[in-house]
Design a protein around this motif. Structure first.
Motif, PDB file in Angstrom:
ATOM      1  N   ASN A  47       0.810  -1.226   0.000  1.00 53.89           N
ATOM      2  CA  ASN A  47       0.000   0.000   0.000  1.00 53.89           C
ATOM      3  C   ASN A  47       0.835   1.264   0.000  1.00 53.89           C
ATOM      4  N   MET A  48       2.111   1.176   0.342  1.00 54.51           N
ATOM      5  CA  MET A  48       2.996   2.339   0.235  1.00 54.51           C
ATOM      6  C   MET A  48       3.325   2.665  -1.210  1.00 54.51           C
ATOM      7  N   SER A  49       3.251   1.671  -2.077  1.00 58.14           N
ATOM      8  CA  SER A  49       3.708   1.844  -3.456  1.00 58.14           C
ATOM      9  C   SER A  49       2.706   2.645  -4.284  1.00 58.14           C
ATOM     10  N   ALA A  50       3.086   2.942  -5.520  1.00 56.02           N
ATOM     11  CA  ALA A  50       2.240   3.790  -6.365  1.00 56.02           C
ATOM     12  C   ALA A  50       0.984   3.058  -6.828  1.00 56.02           C
ATOM     13  N   LYS A  51       1.161   1.815  -7.284  1.00 56.37           N
ATOM     14  CA  LYS A  51       0.043   0.993  -7.741  1.00 56.37           C
ATOM     15  C   LYS A  51       0.367  -0.461  -7.417  1.00 56.37           C
ATOM     16  N   TRP A  52      -0.684  -1.273  -7.311  1.00 61.02           N
ATOM     17  CA  TRP A  52      -0.461  -2.703  -7.101  1.00 61.02           C
ATOM     18  C   TRP A  52      -1.599  -3.503  -7.713  1.00 61.02           C
ATOM     19  N   LEU A  72      -2.680 -13.880  -7.078  1.00 55.69           N
ATOM     20  CA  LEU A  72      -1.788 -13.347  -6.047  1.00 55.69           C
ATOM     21  C   LEU A  72      -2.366 -13.534  -4.649  1.00 55.69           C
ATOM     22  N   GLY A  73      -3.434 -14.341  -4.562  1.00 60.26           N
ATOM     23  CA  GLY A  73      -3.959 -14.698  -3.256  1.00 60.26           C
ATOM     24  C   GLY A  73      -5.152 -13.897  -2.774  1.00 60.26           C
ATOM     25  N   TYR A  74      -5.644 -12.983  -3.607  1.00 58.47           N
ATOM     26  CA  TYR A  74      -6.791 -12.179  -3.198  1.00 58.47           C
ATOM     27  C   TYR A  74      -8.104 -12.873  -3.583  1.00 58.47           C
ATOM     28  N   LYS A  75      -9.107 -12.768  -2.722  1.00 61.20           N
ATOM     29  CA  LYS A  75     -10.395 -13.413  -2.980  1.00 61.20           C
ATOM     30  C   LYS A  75     -11.274 -12.482  -3.810  1.00 61.20           C
ATOM     31  N   VAL A  76     -10.923 -12.378  -5.083  1.00 61.12           N
ATOM     32  CA  VAL A  76     -11.644 -11.501  -6.005  1.00 61.12           C
ATOM     33  C   VAL A  76     -11.964 -12.273  -7.282  1.00 61.12           C
ATOM     34  N   GLU A  77     -13.006 -11.817  -7.965  1.00 58.88           N
ATOM     35  CA  GLU A  77     -13.391 -12.460  -9.221  1.00 58.88           C
ATOM     36  C   GLU A  77     -12.561 -11.962 -10.390  1.00 58.88           C
ATOM     37  N   MET A  78     -12.304 -10.651 -10.391  1.00 56.66           N
ATOM     38  CA  MET A  78     -11.577 -10.047 -11.513  1.00 56.66           C
ATOM     39  C   MET A  78     -10.342  -9.325 -11.004  1.00 56.66           C
ATOM     40  N   SER A  79      -9.290  -9.332 -11.812  1.00 58.07           N
ATOM     41  CA  SER A  79      -8.070  -8.616 -11.468  1.00 58.07           C
ATOM     42  C   SER A  79      -8.262  -7.123 -11.674  1.00 58.07           C
ATOM     43  N   SER A  80      -7.658  -6.328 -10.806  1.00 58.75           N
ATOM     44  CA  SER A  80      -7.719  -4.879 -10.968  1.00 58.75           C
ATOM     45  C   SER A  80      -6.487  -4.253 -10.330  1.00 58.75           C
ATOM     46  N   VAL A  81      -6.164  -3.061 -10.773  1.00 59.97           N
ATOM     47  CA  VAL A  81      -5.012  -2.329 -10.255  1.00 59.97           C
ATOM     48  C   VAL A  81      -5.509  -1.258  -9.290  1.00 59.97           C
ATOM     49  N   TYR A  82      -4.928  -1.246  -8.104  1.00 65.37           N
ATOM     50  CA  TYR A  82      -5.292  -0.271  -7.069  1.00 65.37           C
ATOM     51  C   TYR A  82      -4.205   0.786  -6.936  1.00 65.37           C
ATOM     52  N   ASP A  83      -4.625   1.990  -6.600  1.00 60.76           N
ATOM     53  CA  ASP A  83      -3.673   3.045  -6.256  1.00 60.76           C
ATOM     54  C   ASP A  83      -3.247   2.882  -4.805  1.00 60.76           C
ATOM     55  N   GLY A  84      -1.932   2.953  -4.565  1.00 59.72           N
ATOM     56  CA  GLY A  84      -1.420   2.996  -3.213  1.00 59.72           C
ATOM     57  C   GLY A  84      -1.172   4.436  -2.795  1.00 59.72           C
ATOM     58  N   ILE A  85      -0.408   4.605  -1.740  1.00 62.61           N
ATOM     59  CA  ILE A  85      -0.084   5.951  -1.269  1.00 62.61           C
ATOM     60  C   ILE A  85       0.765   6.688  -2.290  1.00 62.61           C
ATOM     61  N   GLY A  86       1.661   5.958  -2.944  1.00 57.32           N
ATOM     62  CA  GLY A  86       2.505   6.573  -3.971  1.00 57.32           C
ATOM     63  C   GLY A  86       3.703   7.303  -3.408  1.00 57.32           C
TER      64      GLY A  86
END
Length: 218
Positions: free
Chosen positions: A124-129, A135-149
């Motif tokens: 979450n410190m990074s710009a995006k992830w 990658l181990g997340y319980k989600v249906e679709m992949s998506s890119v999140y903004d971190g703190i940057g």
């Protein structure tokens, strides 16, 4: 000069070289602020991360945990007054949402405190992830999140990379064309101090779909 530590996970304590760097960088030890990655759980949060610092001989006058028991305005004040800000490991998505709800990201970016994150906190410190099922997340679709940057790169932290290099390289290929990705597992760290990036432990760089193991600098 701003200093950021992107940590993996440590089953025991910081390695000696990392402990020495932290001793050097954390000269102001008035207030340690821990940011929960699961704000609705209150027991023993941050115990591991605190123990790593204490084993390295780094103690503070005040310790503050930010979770949903803390009022938003009080949390923001604690961030403004922090000597060190430590984003805890755990649930990356819940921590990401909490940072937005409490409007902490900009305050952390502006802070002159040493900022650290372990596992989810480092991500979450990074710009995006990338958030994906692979990658181990319980989600249906992949998506890119903004971190703190805090720095203009992405982080994959505390992941069994060594046994999954080929498909991790493929999974992160698209994002790696936009920005560098530093990927690591346990007992390692990426330290950014000013314009200099240091590597401790086994860290890989994924850039433009290519992956390489980086040499340690300490």
């Amino acid at each position: 000069m701003k200093t950021h530590y992107y940590l993996g996970w440590f089953n025991h304590f910081f390695p000696e070289n990392l402990g020495r760097l932290l001793q050097e960088d954390i000269s102001d030890r008035k207030s340690l602020v821990l940011i929960s990655s699961n704000p609705s759980i209150y027991d023993e949060i941050g115990a591991s991360e605190r123990s790593w610092l204490e084993q390295a001989g780094i103690m503070f006058d005040e310790y503050h945990l930010i979770n949903d028991r803390v009022q938003k305005e009080d949390a923001q004040t604690k961030i403004r007054n922090a000597s060190v800000i430590f984003l805890l490991g755990g649930d990356t998505l819940k921590q990401n949402s909490f940072l937005k709800d409490y409007e902490l990201s900009d305050l952390i970016k502006k802070s002159n405190a040493v900022v650290m994150g372990a596992s989810a906190g480092a991500i979450n410190m990074s710009a995006k992830w990338l958030c994906s099922r692979n990658l181990g997340y319980k989600v249906e679709m992949s998506s890119v999140y903004d971190g703190i940057g805090l720095d203009n790169f992405s982080v994959l932290s505390h992941f069994d990379l060594e046994n999954n290099i080929a498909w991790i390289q493929n999974e992160l290929s698209l994002l790696s064309k936009e920005m560098n990705i530093y990927a690591s597992n346990k007992d390692c760290a990426v330290r950014v101090k000013g314009d200099k990036i240091d590597i401790i432990g086994n860290v890989f760089l994924i850039s433009h779909s290519k992956i390489q193991k980086l040499d340690e600098t300490f």
